[in-house]
Scaffold this motif. Sequence first.
Motif: not given
Length: 504
Positions: A470-474, A432-434
């Motif tokens: 760049l990918i957010r945690p969601d 669950a980390r970016p």
Amino acid sequence: MNDVDVVISGAGPNGLMLACELALAGVTPVVLDALPGPSDEPKANGLVGQVVRMLDMRGLYTRCAGVDDPPQPAAGWIFSGMALDFAGMEDNPMYAMAIAQPKLVRFLFERARELGIEVRWGHELTGLDASDDGVRLTIATESGVYTETTSYLVGADGGRSLVRKSVGIDFPGATSPTVARLAHVVVPDEYRRADGGLDVPGFGRVAFGHNRFDRGMVIYAPFEADRSLVGTMEYGTSTDVEAPMSLDELRDSLTRVLGTELRVDEPQGPGPHALRRINGQNTRQAQRYRSGRVILVGDAAHVHSAMGGPGLNLGMQDVFNVGWKLAAVVKGTAPDALLDTYHAERYPVGERVMMHSMSQIALMAPGPEIAQLRRLFTEIITVPEVAAKMAALLAGSDVRYDVGDDHPLSGYLVPDLTLDDGRRVASLLHDARPILLDLCGSAVASTARPWAERLNIVEGQLSGGPAAILIRPDGYVAWAANEFEQRDGHKLRTALRRWFNQPA
């Protein structure tokens, strides 16, 4: 100083999933629920839409579904009982996973225990007083009443949410003039057909799923070998809401809709068995998903028809969206304003579900005009472009978040990508980390190095893909670039500041 950083009211799927998301991000919440333990009440029968992929991003899909392979897109779905064909569709966003809600709740409860989360069964939130500094809670148990303070309170406490009502958030909407009845029953074997439908003596065919007839709707779903779900929906009627639902009431409704008797008997197993009535279908949405230090998720923020199964997809996507943001604010690595993006991003998705769930109710109504409208719909949905539009609508993928970047991927859930070395991008999000994917061996990693404590920088190659993502945690793409030049470095730093604050 508050006693707890975050308290979640409600230990259903949304509350427990949020607790797990917070714990992965370094904030351990407390979960309250009035029930003595995980609920056995039969409700949802599965997960539909992008939330299936999100479970895969946490490494939970294979464990929860009991399979070895990652999720695959569904070949089709239904819209108001009309079949949608997604076979061969490029970038099909529709996924489905069959699981009874009680099993899902127990799975998530065990996951919460693995993460060291305290779930207080038999602790009912009975009152709250929110201020700028925190929320004071009044909690009732069998042994008495106690108070506790928390920095943030999350209402995952259902459509009649005490949390929502206590902070004065309006819940506008409409109530459809329908009566729906649903029960677990046993249907005579001689009625059952190999394709999952029924052949009712004196009437004829009742297919698996939702069936529209001249006098109403009949639901038939033999999800379990020893009991089937059978239900009806009648339009323009009402009933005595004080009287409890009975099987005879369902039998009478079936007779009115079908014009003949459909024999149904009580299941013999221990249960609990579904036996409920919905007198008037509410479709409502909270005007605000957040009020200061109080946040709403799931049914506390929106209620709608269960037709098509969008409920857990909508609610659990709320959870994935707000969990990492709330954790960052609690830990002080993001400003409080980050939480405002929760309402901004999720409210439009809720509006779309309100729209299509009410549309499905309308298209199930009796009358020759509706019958002709359904004939038209049946023709239109065979058009490939329309089928793709319907898949995105029902999966919840047709709303693009405003992330401040104009790349075609930005604002959407990251595709199910596999790097050239065989690593799935979904597997990189288990903690669950970016993620910053450096796919071009350029200056991407050095640009993001000041944020290295807050995200994982992953180098790799993706043939035919962009230079960096760049990918957010969601799982949502916050920024992407097909090449990495000077202006792209500026855009990347802007995105990193927007979502992950100034570098440490």
